[in-house]
Design an enzyme around this catalytic site. Structure first.
Site, mmCIF file in Angstrom:
data_model
loop_
_atom_site.group_PDB
_atom_site.id
_atom_site.type_symbol
_atom_site.label_atom_id
_atom_site.label_comp_id
_atom_site.label_asym_id
_atom_site.label_seq_id
_atom_site.Cartn_x
_atom_site.Cartn_y
_atom_site.Cartn_z
ATOM 1 N N ALA A 169 -39.386 -22.482 18.111
ATOM 2 C CA ALA A 169 -40.673 -22.482 17.860
ATOM 3 C C ALA A 169 -41.408 -23.834 18.169
ATOM 4 O O ALA A 169 -42.506 -24.256 18.172
ATOM 5 C CB ALA A 169 -41.386 -22.274 16.452
ATOM 6 N N THR B 294 -34.378 -17.506 4.323
ATOM 7 C CA THR B 294 -33.821 -17.017 2.971
ATOM 8 C C THR B 294 -35.161 -16.207 2.203
ATOM 9 O O THR B 294 -34.977 -15.223 1.604
ATOM 10 C CB THR B 294 -33.440 -18.196 2.245
ATOM 11 O OG1 THR B 294 -32.166 -19.003 2.946
ATOM 12 C CG2 THR B 294 -32.776 -17.710 0.756
ATOM 13 N N LYS C 140 -28.436 -28.264 11.972
ATOM 14 C CA LYS C 140 -28.759 -27.136 11.289
ATOM 15 C C LYS C 140 -27.757 -26.177 10.620
ATOM 16 O O LYS C 140 -27.992 -25.858 9.242
ATOM 17 C CB LYS C 140 -29.924 -26.218 11.841
ATOM 18 C CG LYS C 140 -30.519 -25.107 10.940
ATOM 19 C CD LYS C 140 -31.660 -24.528 11.762
ATOM 20 C CE LYS C 140 -32.383 -23.567 10.670
ATOM 21 N NZ LYS C 140 -33.310 -22.833 11.426
ATOM 22 N N PHE D 266 -40.285 -22.841 12.314
ATOM 23 C CA PHE D 266 -41.017 -24.064 11.795
ATOM 24 C C PHE D 266 -41.955 -23.773 10.929
ATOM 25 O O PHE D 266 -42.187 -22.794 10.092
ATOM 26 C CB PHE D 266 -40.917 -24.869 12.918
ATOM 27 C CG PHE D 266 -39.718 -25.254 13.572
ATOM 28 C CD1 PHE D 266 -38.650 -25.956 12.819
ATOM 29 C CD2 PHE D 266 -39.350 -25.111 14.775
ATOM 30 C CE1 PHE D 266 -37.581 -26.068 13.364
ATOM 31 C CE2 PHE D 266 -38.327 -25.437 15.351
ATOM 32 C CZ PHE D 266 -37.091 -26.145 14.659
ATOM 33 N N LYS E 107 -36.979 -20.775 4.829
ATOM 34 C CA LYS E 107 -38.056 -19.727 5.499
ATOM 35 C C LYS E 107 -37.161 -18.347 5.603
ATOM 36 O O LYS E 107 -37.568 -17.090 5.244
ATOM 37 C CB LYS E 107 -38.596 -20.317 6.577
ATOM 38 C CG LYS E 107 -39.830 -19.032 7.115
ATOM 39 C CD LYS E 107 -40.634 -19.893 7.925
ATOM 40 C CE LYS E 107 -39.681 -20.202 9.337
ATOM 41 N NZ LYS E 107 -39.205 -21.567 9.373
ATOM 42 N N ARG F 262 -35.153 -13.535 14.067
ATOM 43 C CA ARG F 262 -34.451 -14.264 15.485
ATOM 44 C C ARG F 262 -33.177 -14.406 15.335
ATOM 45 O O ARG F 262 -32.472 -14.742 14.176
ATOM 46 C CB ARG F 262 -35.177 -15.211 15.692
ATOM 47 C CG ARG F 262 -36.807 -15.379 16.016
ATOM 48 C CD ARG F 262 -37.467 -16.691 16.312
ATOM 49 N NE ARG F 262 -37.177 -17.668 15.047
ATOM 50 C CZ ARG F 262 -37.193 -18.893 14.885
ATOM 51 N NH1 ARG F 262 -37.387 -19.655 15.972
ATOM 52 N NH2 ARG F 262 -37.221 -19.118 13.674
ATOM 53 N N TRP G 27 -32.763 -16.855 -3.744
ATOM 54 C CA TRP G 27 -31.355 -17.662 -3.464
ATOM 55 C C TRP G 27 -30.560 -17.360 -4.663
ATOM 56 O O TRP G 27 -29.047 -17.205 -4.122
ATOM 57 C CB TRP G 27 -31.605 -19.102 -3.300
ATOM 58 C CG TRP G 27 -30.362 -19.978 -2.621
ATOM 59 C CD1 TRP G 27 -29.999 -20.045 -1.335
ATOM 60 C CD2 TRP G 27 -29.406 -20.235 -3.654
ATOM 61 N NE1 TRP G 27 -28.862 -20.421 -1.181
ATOM 62 C CE2 TRP G 27 -28.274 -20.894 -2.440
ATOM 63 C CE3 TRP G 27 -29.227 -20.424 -4.897
ATOM 64 C CZ2 TRP G 27 -27.250 -21.405 -2.892
ATOM 65 C CZ3 TRP G 27 -28.242 -21.086 -5.252
ATOM 66 C CH2 TRP G 27 -26.930 -21.364 -4.278
ATOM 67 N N PHE H 217 -35.544 -24.516 -6.346
ATOM 68 C CA PHE H 217 -34.069 -25.144 -6.340
ATOM 69 C C PHE H 217 -33.836 -25.578 -7.543
ATOM 70 O O PHE H 217 -34.734 -25.885 -8.544
ATOM 71 C CB PHE H 217 -34.309 -26.189 -5.205
ATOM 72 C CG PHE H 217 -34.098 -26.230 -3.935
ATOM 73 C CD1 PHE H 217 -32.966 -26.227 -3.222
ATOM 74 C CD2 PHE H 217 -35.418 -25.510 -3.265
ATOM 75 C CE1 PHE H 217 -33.129 -25.832 -2.072
ATOM 76 C CE2 PHE H 217 -35.422 -25.314 -1.973
ATOM 77 C CZ PHE H 217 -34.191 -25.404 -1.338
#
Length: 557
Positions: A273, A73, A105, A301, A71, A94, A410, A381
C-alpha cells in the site's frame, strides 16, 4: 503465551474441503495444494455472476509504527468473531511478500490465536502466485529487449523504456543497473533497474482484473516504452499479452485456506500500500461477497494509504462499497505518535496517549469524509493499562462520537472480538450514505494529487519536481489525464517525512516522480524518498530464520 508459530503448529487443521463446505463450494471446484490449501476454479467463480452480494467490511489502521498495530490479526479475529455470532463470514487478505518476511516485518498471517494457516506455506511460496507474476513480468522484459535486438520494427527508443524488471526480494543493489553488457551478441546496452514484485504493474492488473479476459485486455494496455517520436508502446504492441496470460491463468484463481478456528479465508494477490494500491484481488473479494453474509478485507498500512486507494481506486473501478470500516489502533502506537520512545512504551502515559490521539482522529475523519461508518478496534496488548483504555474510549466518544472497542483476539481468538463484530454488524445494517471520493477523475492529475495531500494528509500544498511535471504533462497530452492516482509515500507519517509522527499540518508533499500504470488504470505518484525496491535493514529477519534439528522452520515469527 506460546509464540505465534507454536500456536499455529499446535492447531488441528480441517481438510480444505470441509472449510469450502462452509461457503457452499463443491469439491469439484477445488484444485488442492496438499490437504489444507486449495484454489477455487475459474468456472465455479463465473457461475456466481449475478448472485446477490453480502456486506463488505474494510479493516484499516492508524499510521503504523515499529510498535505494530495488528491489522491482519484484527481482520482474522473479526472474521472468526462474526462466525461465532452466527454470521457466515469470510476473510479476504493479501498474500505475503518474501521481501518483508526476510527483511523487517517477518510473516504476515496474523498472530496469536487470530491466524490464518498453514502459516509457513502462506508466508513463503504458498501456491506460487508471486512466482507466476514475477515470471509474467520477466517474460515481458525479455520480449521487449528481444524486439529491439531483432530490428526494432516498433522504433522503440532504448532511452525511454519504462518497463523495469522485478524480483520478490528486498535488494537495494538492483535499484539501478546496466544491462546487455559484454558485446554485440547480448543486445543493446542500457540502464535498467529492478522493483520488488509487489510494485509490478502486473501485480496491480492481477488484483484489479475481473476475469481472465479482463486480465489480458489490461495487460495489453500497459505502456512499456516510447518510440523515437514519443508515441507510447504497449505490451500488446510487442505481442506479450497472450503468453503472459497463460503464465497467470492458474494464479488468477483465488486461494482458500482457514483460520485457527476453521473459518474460510481467501488470500490472493499482494500489492504493497505504500508503493502500490494495497488491496487483495477483486476476484477474491467478489467471490467472498457472493458466498458469505460478511466479507472482511484489509487495506495495507494506514487509512491514508490503503483505505484511500481501496476507495478511490478499487471501489471506483468495481462499484464495491464497504458497509462499515474498522480502524485498528493500539495504545502503544498512539503513545509513540505522542512522542514516547519505543523502549518506554510499557509505562502508562495518558498525556502522550492524548497527544497521539490526533493521528487516530485524522484517520477517522478521513474515512468519514468518504461517507462510511466507522468503529475503532483497539488491539489489546498485555502492557496496556485499564486507565489508558478508558481514556482512549473517552476521547473517541467525546471528540469523535465514535465507539472504541477493546479487542483481545490475539489472546482469545474470535471470542475476544465478539463485541467488535456486534458493532460492525450494527453499522453495516444501519443507515448507509452514498460513497464519495477524495477527488473527481475529470480533474487534472496535479489537482487530484493536491486534493489527497490537502484533504487527507493535512498538507498546505504539493511540490512537483521538474521531471515529474514534464511526465505529467505528457500523460495529460496522451489522454491519461482522467485516471485516478496511486500515492507512493512513506507509511509512517501523513507527510513524506517518516519521522514526522502524529498529525502534522501545513507541510509540503514532495512529488519526485510519476509512473503511468495504464493497464491497472492509475498514475503512480512517487513522493519523498519512497523506494519501489526496498532494502534490507541492518539486522534482517533472515539472520534468525533457519531449520531446527527436526527440520521445522524457526524464526519466521
Amino acid at each position: 503465551m506460546p509464540s505465534d508459530i507454536e500456536i499455529a503448529r499446535a492447531a488441528t487443521l480441517k481438510p480444505i474441503a470441509q472449510v469450502a463446505e462452509k461457503l457452499g463450494i463443491p469439491d469439484e471446484a477445488l484444485h488442492n495444494y496438499g490437504k489444507h490449501i486449495a484454489k477455487i476454479d475459474h468456472d465455479f467463480i463465473a457461475s456466481l455472476e449475478g448472485k446477490p452480494e453480502g456486506k463488505l467490511v474494510l479493516v484499516t489502521a492508524i499510521s503504523p509504527t515499529p510498535a505494530g498495530e495488528g491489522k491482519t490479526t484484527t481482520t482474522v479475529g473479526l472474521g472468526d468473531a462474526l462466525n461465532r455470532i452466527g454470521k457466515r463470514a469470510v476473510m479476504c487478505l493479501r498474500e505475503p511478500s518474501l521481501g518483508p518476511c526476510f527483511g523487517m516485518k517477518g510473516g504476515a498471517a496474523g498472530g496469536g490465536k487470530a491466524q490464518v494457516v498453514p502459516m509457513e506455506q502462506i508466508n513463503l511460496h504458498f501456491t506460487g502466485d508471486f512466482h507466476a507474476i514475477t515470471s509474467a513480468h520477466s517474460l515481458a522484459a525479455a520480449l521487449i529487449d528481444n524486439h529491439i535486438y531483432w530490428a526494432n520494427e516498433l522504433n522503440i527508443d532504448v532511452r525511454r523504456i519504462h518497463w523495469r524488471r522485478v524480483v520478490d526480494m528486498n535488494d537495494r543493489a538492483l535499484r539501478a543497473i546496466n544491462q546487455s553488457l559484454g558485446g554485440v551478441a547480448n543486445g543493446f546496452p542500457r540502464e535498467d533497474g529492478f522493483d520488488i514484485t509487489v510494485a509490478s504493474e502486473v501485480m496491480a492488473v492481477f488484483c484489479l482484473a475481473k476475469n481472465l479476459a479482463d486480465l489480458e485486455e489490461r495487460l495489453g494496455r500497459i505502456v512499456i516504452a516510447e518510440t523515437r517520436d514519443r508515441k507510447p508502446v504497449t505490451l500488446a504492441d510487442v505481442k506479450a499479452t497472450g503468453a503472459m496470460t497463460v503464465l497467470l491463468k492458474d494464479a488468477l484463481q483465488p486461494n482458500l485456506v482457514q483460520t485457527l478456528e476453521g473459518n474460510p479465508a481467501l488470500i490472493h494477490g499482494g500489492p504493497f500500500a505504500n508503493i502500490a494500491h494495497g488491496c487483495n484481488s477483486v476476484i477474491a473479494t467478489r467471490t467472498g461477497l457472493r458466498l458469505a453474509d460478511y466479507t472482511v478485507t484489509e487495506a495495507g498500512f494506514g487509512a491514508d494509504l490503503g483505505a484511500e486507494k481501496f476507495i478511490d481506486i478499487k471501489c471506483r473501478q468495481t462499484g464495491l462499497k464497504p458497509s462499515s470500516v474498522v480502524i485498528v489502533a493500539t495504545i502503544r502506537a498512539l503513545k509513540m505518535h505522542g512522542g514516547v520512545n519505543k523502549k518506554d512504551l510499557q509505562a502508562e502515559n495518558l498525556d502522550a496517549l492524548e497527544k497521539g490521539f490526533a493521528n487516530l482522529e485524522r484517520h477517522v475523519n478521513n474515512v468519514r469524509s468518504f461517507g462510511l461508518p466507522v468503529v475503532v478496534g483497539v488491539n489489546h496488548f498485555f502492557q496496556d493499562t485499564d486507565a489508558e483504555h478508558a481514556r482512549l474510549k473517552e476521547l473517541c466518544r467525546d471528540r469523535l462520537q465514535v465507539e472504541a472497542i477493546t479487542c483481545k483476539h490475539w489472546a482469545e481468538g474470535g471470542a475476544g472480538a465478539e463485541a467488535l463484530a456486534q458493532a460492525v454488524v450494527k453499522l453495516a445494517e444501519g443507515e448507509q450514505k452514498p460513497l464519495t471520493f477524495a477527488y473527481e477523475t475529470e480533474t487534472k492529475i496535479t489537482d487530484k494529487i493536491k486534493a489527497i495531500a490537502t484533504k487527507l494528509y493535512g498538507a498546505a500544498d504539493i511540490q512537483i519536481e521538474s521531471k515529474a511535471a514534464t511526465k505529467l504533462a505528457g500523460f495529460e497530452k496522451d489522454g491519461y489525464g482522467k485516471l485516478p492516482v496511486c500515492m507512493a509515500k512513506t507509511q509512517y507519517s501523513f507527510s513524506t517525512d517518516p519521522t514526522l509522527m502524529g498529525a502534522p499540518s501545513g507541510h509540503l508533499v514532495s512529488v519526485r516522480d510519476v509512473r503511468l500504470s495504464a493497464g491497472a488504470g492509475f498514475v503512480v505518484v512517487i513522493c519523498g524518498e519512497i523506494m519501489t525496491m526496498p532494502g534490507l535493514p541492518k539486522v534482517p529477519a533472515a539472520d534468525t530464520i533457519r531449520l531446527d534439528a527436526n527440520g521445522q522452520i524457526d524464526g519466521l515469527f
